[in-house]
Scaffold this motif. Structure first.
Motif, PDB file in Angstrom:
ATOM      1  N   THR A  49       0.851  -1.186   0.000  1.00 41.14           N
ATOM      2  CA  THR A  49       0.000   0.000   0.000  1.00 41.14           C
ATOM      3  C   THR A  49       0.890   1.240   0.000  1.00 41.14           C
ATOM      4  O   THR A  49       2.081   1.176   0.292  1.00 41.14           O
ATOM      5  N   GLU A  50       0.311   2.366  -0.315  1.00 38.01           N
ATOM      6  CA  GLU A  50       1.082   3.605  -0.351  1.00 38.01           C
ATOM      7  C   GLU A  50       1.667   3.930   1.023  1.00 38.01           C
ATOM      8  O   GLU A  50       2.799   4.402   1.129  1.00 38.01           O
ATOM      9  N   THR A  51       0.930   3.665   2.092  1.00 41.60           N
ATOM     10  CA  THR A  51       1.413   3.905   3.451  1.00 41.60           C
ATOM     11  C   THR A  51       2.622   3.036   3.758  1.00 41.60           C
ATOM     12  O   THR A  51       3.610   3.507   4.331  1.00 41.60           O
ATOM     13  N   GLU A  52       2.574   1.759   3.354  1.00 47.09           N
ATOM     14  CA  GLU A  52       3.698   0.859   3.589  1.00 47.09           C
ATOM     15  C   GLU A  52       4.919   1.292   2.785  1.00 47.09           C
ATOM     16  O   GLU A  52       6.049   1.247   3.294  1.00 47.09           O
ATOM     17  N   LYS A  53       4.707   1.744   1.550  1.00 43.00           N
ATOM     18  CA  LYS A  53       5.815   2.229   0.728  1.00 43.00           C
ATOM     19  C   LYS A  53       6.478   3.442   1.371  1.00 43.00           C
ATOM     20  O   LYS A  53       7.698   3.548   1.429  1.00 43.00           O
ATOM     21  N   GLN A  54       5.656   4.378   1.871  1.00 49.48           N
ATOM     22  CA  GLN A  54       6.198   5.577   2.510  1.00 49.48           C
ATOM     23  C   GLN A  54       6.960   5.221   3.778  1.00 49.48           C
ATOM     24  O   GLN A  54       8.011   5.795   4.067  1.00 49.48           O
ATOM     25  N   SER A  55       6.445   4.275   4.537  1.00 48.09           N
ATOM     26  CA  SER A  55       7.110   3.848   5.762  1.00 48.09           C
ATOM     27  C   SER A  55       8.472   3.226   5.453  1.00 48.09           C
ATOM     28  O   SER A  55       9.470   3.536   6.100  1.00 48.09           O
ATOM     29  N   ARG A  56       8.528   2.359   4.463  1.00 51.26           N
ATOM     30  CA  ARG A  56       9.797   1.730   4.085  1.00 51.26           C
ATOM     31  C   ARG A  56      10.774   2.753   3.523  1.00 51.26           C
ATOM     32  O   ARG A  56      11.966   2.687   3.788  1.00 51.26           O
ATOM     33  N   ARG A  57      10.270   3.707   2.752  1.00 46.64           N
ATOM     34  CA  ARG A  57      11.145   4.743   2.212  1.00 46.64           C
ATOM     35  C   ARG A  57      11.721   5.611   3.336  1.00 46.64           C
ATOM     36  O   ARG A  57      12.894   5.959   3.320  1.00 46.64           O
TER      37      ARG A  57
END
Length: 77
Positions: A49-57
């Motif tokens: 999800t976009e939230t997971e991508k932002q968290s990993r970034r």
């Protein structure tokens, strides 16, 4: 935790896996499992999800920074 999965491969695919496994010195079943895990992790990253991508970034970007050597450093050395 690990699970056992039985797969049926055509002769061409099995021969390729067996050859590569022999070249690197591991059993063909280990190579097949590693290849499958790598491919699935790529798919998993794609489906985040976009939230997971932002968290990993954000976790990755915590490693960004600068270096100060205390003297002038030129790349022409």
């Amino acid at each position: 935790m690990s699970q056992i999965l039985t797969l049926e491969l055509n002769d061409k695919v099995f021969a390729a896996i067996q050859k590569q496994a022999q070249n690197i010195g591991i059993p063909p079943e280990s190579l097949a499992a590693n290849l499958l895990e790598q491919k699935l992790s790529q798919i998993d990253n794609f489906l985040l999800t976009e939230t997971e991508k932002q968290s990993r970034r954000a976790k990755f970007e915590r490693h960004f920074g600068t270096l100060d050597f205390g003297c002038i450093v030129d790349l022409d050395n």
